[in-house]
Design an enzyme around this catalytic site. Structure first.
Site, PDB file in Angstrom:
ATOM      1  N   GLY A  73      25.175  93.033  37.536  1.00 30.60           N
ATOM      2  CA  GLY A  73      24.543  94.120  38.260  1.00 30.60           C
ATOM      3  C   GLY A  73      23.542  94.845  37.371  1.00 30.60           C
ATOM      4  O   GLY A  73      23.640  94.801  36.147  1.00 30.60           O
ATOM      5  N   SER A  74      22.575  95.510  37.981  1.00 31.10           N
ATOM      6  CA  SER A  74      21.654  96.351  37.220  1.00 31.10           C
ATOM      7  C   SER A  74      22.321  97.694  36.951  1.00 31.10           C
ATOM      8  O   SER A  74      23.386  97.989  37.488  1.00 31.10           O
ATOM      9  CB  SER A  74      20.351  96.537  37.992  1.00 31.10           C
ATOM     10  OG  SER A  74      19.701  95.296  38.128  1.00 31.10           O
ATOM     11  N   GLY A  75      21.690  98.492  36.093  1.00 34.17           N
ATOM     12  CA  GLY A  75      22.236  99.808  35.786  1.00 34.17           C
ATOM     13  C   GLY A  75      22.929  99.873  34.433  1.00 34.17           C
ATOM     14  O   GLY A  75      23.462 100.910  34.056  1.00 34.17           O
ATOM     15  N   HIS A  76      22.912  98.738  33.685  1.00 32.62           N
ATOM     16  CA  HIS A  76      23.542  98.696  32.361  1.00 32.62           C
ATOM     17  C   HIS A  76      22.499  98.544  31.257  1.00 32.62           C
ATOM     18  O   HIS A  76      22.836  98.174  30.138  1.00 32.62           O
ATOM     19  CB  HIS A  76      24.519  97.518  32.272  1.00 32.62           C
ATOM     20  CG  HIS A  76      25.514  97.483  33.370  1.00 32.62           C
ATOM     21  ND1 HIS A  76      26.412  98.493  33.577  1.00 32.62           N
ATOM     22  CD2 HIS A  76      25.738  96.571  34.348  1.00 32.62           C
ATOM     23  CE1 HIS A  76      27.156  98.201  34.626  1.00 32.62           C
ATOM     24  NE2 HIS A  76      26.771  97.046  35.119  1.00 32.62           N
ATOM     25  N   ASP A  95      31.266  88.986  39.775  1.00 37.28           N
ATOM     26  CA  ASP A  95      30.494  88.143  38.864  1.00 37.28           C
ATOM     27  C   ASP A  95      31.146  86.776  38.708  1.00 37.28           C
ATOM     28  O   ASP A  95      30.468  85.740  38.725  1.00 37.28           O
ATOM     29  CB  ASP A  95      30.354  88.823  37.496  1.00 37.28           C
ATOM     30  CG  ASP A  95      29.539  90.102  37.592  1.00 37.28           C
ATOM     31  OD1 ASP A  95      30.095  91.119  38.058  1.00 37.28           O
ATOM     32  OD2 ASP A  95      28.347  90.074  37.246  1.00 37.28           O
ATOM     33  N   HIS A 128      30.790 100.746  35.633  1.00 35.16           N
ATOM     34  CA  HIS A 128      30.177 100.823  36.961  1.00 35.16           C
ATOM     35  C   HIS A 128      30.550 102.117  37.650  1.00 35.16           C
ATOM     36  O   HIS A 128      30.586 102.203  38.864  1.00 35.16           O
ATOM     37  CB  HIS A 128      30.647  99.667  37.843  1.00 35.16           C
ATOM     38  CG  HIS A 128      30.392  98.331  37.259  1.00 35.16           C
ATOM     39  ND1 HIS A 128      31.258  97.740  36.382  1.00 35.16           N
ATOM     40  CD2 HIS A 128      29.362  97.475  37.423  1.00 35.16           C
ATOM     41  CE1 HIS A 128      30.766  96.555  36.028  1.00 35.16           C
ATOM     42  NE2 HIS A 128      29.626  96.370  36.635  1.00 35.16           N
TER      43      HIS A 128
END
Ligand SMILES: Nc1ncnc2c1ncn2[C@@H]1O[C@H](COP(=O)(O)OP(=O)(O)O)[C@@H](O)[C@H]1O
Ligand SMILES: Nc1ncnc2c1ncn2[C@@H]1O[C@H](COP(=O)(O)OP(=O)(O)O)[C@@H](O)[C@H]1O
Ligand SMILES: [Mg+2]
Ligand SMILES: [Mg+2]
Ligand SMILES: [Mg+2]
Ligand SMILES: [Mg+2]
Lengths: 333, 215, 333, 215
Positions: C53-56, C109, C219
């Site tokens: 996921g994005s955001g890391h 994932d 997350h």
């Protein structure tokens, strides 16, 4: 206030313990709060010294290393360090070719560096020159005021002068070069939220959920104006327009486009801002040839960003590309 | 009318230190509005160090005491206020002419030298919305009162009133020096933090001399 | 919600535009949201693929480059990418020696990478292996649950395997190596504040001014427990104790000590935390021989930190020190 | 009792899509409490894509429609729910045996195959606090009602009631699968987001067949 610390009064001192332990290539004089290259002084090289208040990490200590600075002095959070620190640091980095003080233009920093130079002149015969970095177009440039703040331009100034110092250029040449990069650079910043100074324990300014500040400084100084929150595209316009109005960046040379995070703004958003800013530059005929995106000159936990443009001719480009090994900028070595 | 000796100067510094400690949050809040929210912490750090030095290395005469105070401030404060307050005391020292007790005129001359030091360091002019806006009317009022034959205690009370007025007069001003100048017009309608601490400095001098009482 | 974006629905796509423009050494397939080395595939080298996921950020794209990953797939914010992306990325980095999937252990994932491997097997004859990274001791390890989360250990795993891949090691050797580094690593994190997922527009959890979460994920998953706010020293204990209880880090080999910022926590505080953690390791007889301090595996605008320990024997140490040129980790080249 | 044809399946998917759109914030809020606050966005992104595909590439028979739906979900959702809901529809497709209209028993068999697909993909067991806790009782209730001779519409109503019960029964459970399992005991007293969307899926099936009315 929610922060990882033990006591706000010891934050800077205890953080420097971590800098020392985590990074053996740096040395820390805890008494004087000087961080310096483990191999300082480098014989025959002009010593490069900067510094300022803490709270802008990775500035300033993150810019120490081969190809960039030799030492920095750390002040309290958002408070310029004192002349004793700077005088002592000047000695530490004096490799026989003089020492250049790269001073971010704030009244406190300028006065303290002035006094340090006076002290150094009285105590040693080290040649010292000082160049003031003042790139923030949010502030009107005038002889009758404190003038423009030093912000993002410090990164290209310190990087480029650092590379030139490694080549063995003289103190005068380096001072001229620093002035040239500074003259070639302009910055403008904005905040979505205030930062919280640990000793105060609450936000420096209150910003309602639907407003933002345009033209802020990096010490939680409020901006020039408060406006309703806008899209990234509109914010990019509010930042780029004054930069291009203040200086011509078109023509043969390309620019370094530096999108800087103020501390709490994620890279995801900074890259989006980069795309918006680059699109505006395309329209204006300004060509980004180098990029820097990330939190480099921060304001504690502030959310927001700043944009710096630095015009790079061939000489400056080569110096920007030259190897550097610091915590914040590293390539080629 | 008694001259100001080392004890009197110490009393002044201690009184200033305690009013700074008391007003620390106010000074910081003023600085938050038009600056960077550290003036209270800066002044308190400095004056705490000054008082510590009084105990650690007692000075023999006024000049030594003032010089030490200036050095401690320069070394411990940083920011804009460190060099400015530091220079203030450093410049007072030689103006004492080495006297062990400062006659009113000498004390006034030393204060003026200090204020001139602030100007030579910071290049402020009247109306720039800085500490100078409190200091300048204070030394003017002091000279006027002494010239009119008032005793030092009364003259310092007048100086303190003038400093307070000068401080209040900073409110409508648009700053032209220091960090507040970055705000442009938005700096108006705020009281300058440095002028506020400077008014405390003069008030402390008045209180120190008043305590000393008649000879 | 205060964020630099135009529309939450376009955040990831628009951010990738910026990644592409700012970093010519990377390529972006916008359709499939794959970021990959400009020189991919590297003939004869095992291709290394990760993502999530994005955001890391800077994870995952910040780990692409010589000496580390060849490509990553970017999902929506906090949402695993989909099998098509991974299958396509697998083709892009297949230099003839097979492709290793480095999968951070989250149900989504793992399942999506599984399906990607099935797709790849059906469509090509590329040899694919997958190694799951699961280092987070906040979560109990059990066959009957989703198991431990993959967090900070991804940095040493991807770095070390990346270096070994450049040496030409085989797919099986690299998979074994990845498992070894993962087995050698443990992490534990905490949050002072929640993050705000842009599509939701408000914090994932509410955390009162005097409380913090211990054992959080990356997350915005709440932690294992909520406790009163504490000093950095006490927080360091809460993070280090479970790491040392879970695995022995004493003995001949030193460790990588990685103090990771969750996104909104300043470096000033992270370095202070580093000092506190290092002091606890000293007491426990654990020797940090390498350090990493900064926001590498973030959770949008969350304030907080995590600590990762990775035991490094001589082989792993050499691979950690080997040259790497990514956005987030760079040295030696 | 009418069999479920392509139109019936389309109706089902559209009804599910609109209840997901309506409940998006609820699903996300449930996921914020014990997960990562994206289940509403995930499901809405997926079902919007499914409905778009219905228009863009109309399917000729149930198997094709179900396969396409599964593929679209796998391609557009990501996370845990993408592969799980995707596999659900992908596994339903072959279980239709290629019929152009699914008799009740065939529809029930296909639903069960879908649910088994969820299990084979996600390895959940009953009581793990996942979507399976809503799906399993639903297909059991469906088979029981059909076995007792109920018409499909009634049997799906019973399935939907069972799914709702299964969803509610997730509240006290401690999660053992998915992101909520990271919370340990703190996952109790929260309704599982995936079980909630799964109950909407079965409710949509019941509504779609009920609308279809008697032959
Ligand atoms: N050039 C100057 N001359 C005189 N006083 C100044 C000048 N610049 C700033 N000051 C005074 O310093 C005060 C701010 O001090 P402080 O907050 O301690 O330092 P900083 O601005 O570096 O944070 C201002 O309120 C102003 O009165
Ligand atoms: N192994 C599993 N088997 C069945 N369902 C699962 C499993 N793991 C998670 N789920 C379901 O997925 C839901 C979460 O979906 P979503 O939020 O979209 O994905 P993610 O957890 O990747 O963010 C959970 O509420 C749960 O019902
Ligand atoms: Mg300051
Ligand atoms: Mg200040
Ligand atoms: Mg998710
Ligand atoms: Mg989720």
């Amino acid at each position: 206030m929610k922060k990882l610390l033990n006591d706000p009064a010891n934050l800077v001192a205890e953080s420097l313990r971590g800098v020392e332990r985590a990074h053996p290539e740096l040395r820390v004089d805890h008494d004087q709060r000087i961080i310096y290259r483990a191999d300082a002084p480098v014989t025959g090289k002009v010593g490069l010294l900067s510094g300022g208040g803490s709270g802008h990490e990775p500035a300033h200590a993150g810019f120490i290393g081969p190809g960039m600075l030799d030492a920095v002095c750390a002040g309290e959070v958002f408070t310029s360090p004192v002349p004793d620190q700077m005088a002592e640091a000047t000695k530490k980095v004096d490799g026989g070719a003089g020492v250049l003080h790269l001073v971010w233009n704030y009244t406190g920093d300028v006065m303290n560096f002035d006094m340090a130079a006076e002290l150094a002149a009285a105590e040693t015969d080290t040649a010292v020159e000082a160049v003031v970095i003042n790139d923030d177009v949010a502030v009107e440039d005038s002889l009758f005021t404190a003038g423009r703040r030093g912000t993002g331009a410090a990164v290209p100034v310190e990087k480029i002068v650092g590379a030139a110092a490694e080549q063995g250029r003289s103190l005068t040449e380096l001072a001229d070069l620093a002035r040239r990069v500074n003259d070639n650079s302009r910055s403008m910043g904005m905040a979505l939220t205030s930062c919280t100074v640990p000793a105060k324990g609450s936000p420096t300014f209150d910003l309602p959920e639907n407003e933002m500040e345009i033209g802020i400084g990096i010490h939680g100084e409020p901006g020039r104006r408060r406006v309703p929150i806008a899209t990234a595209r509109e914010i990019a316009e509010m930042l780029v327009e004054p930069l291009l109005a203040d200086r011509d960046f078109t023509g043969g040379d390309g620019v370094l486009l530096f999108v800087n995070g103020m501390g709490a703004t994620p890279m995801l958003e900074l890259h989006l801002m980069y795309a918006e800013v680059a699109a505006l530059l395309d329209k204006a005929g300004v060509v980004p040839v180098r990029s820097l995106v990330g939190p480099y000159v921060t304001s504690l936990d502030m959310a927001g960003c700043s944009v710096t443009l630095a015009r790079l001719d061939d000489d400056l480009l080569r110096l920007w590309d030259a190897p550097v090994a610091t915590l914040a900028l590293r390539w080629g070595m | 009318m008694a001259a100001v000796d080392v004890d009197g100067l110490e009393r002044w510094l201690r009184l200033f230190a305690s009013s700074v400690a008391e007003q620390q949050d106010t000074l910081t809040a003023l600085d938050a509005a038009i600056g960077d929210a550290d003036h209270g912490a800066n002044m308190n750090r400095g004056m705490t160090a000054v008082v510590d030095a009084l105990a650690a290395t007692p000075a023999d005469d006024p000049a030594a005491l003032l010089k030490q105070t200036g050095m401690v401030l320069v070394r411990s404060v940083g920011g804009a206020s460190g060099p400015l307050y530091g220079t203030f005391f450093l410049r007072m020292a030689p103006a004492t002419g080495g006297a062990s007790a400062l006659e009113p005129e000498v004390f006034a001359k030393a204060l003026r030298a200090g204020v001139e030091g602030v100007v030579s360091r910071g290049k402020a002019e009247l109306g720039d919305k800085t500490m100078y806006d409190a200091l300048a009317p204070a030394v003017d009022a002091l000279d006027a009162a002494l010239g009119a034959g008032d005793p030092l205690a009364d003259a310092l009370r007048a100086a303190s009133a003038a400093a307070d007025q000068g401080r209040d007069a900073t409110i409508p001003l648009v700053a032209r020096k220091g960090r507040a100048s970055y705000l442009g017009d938005r700096s108006a309608d705020h009281q300058d933090p440095g002028a506020t601490s400077a008014a405390l400095l003069i008030a402390a001098a008045a209180a120190a001399v008043a305590e000393q009482g008649p000879p």
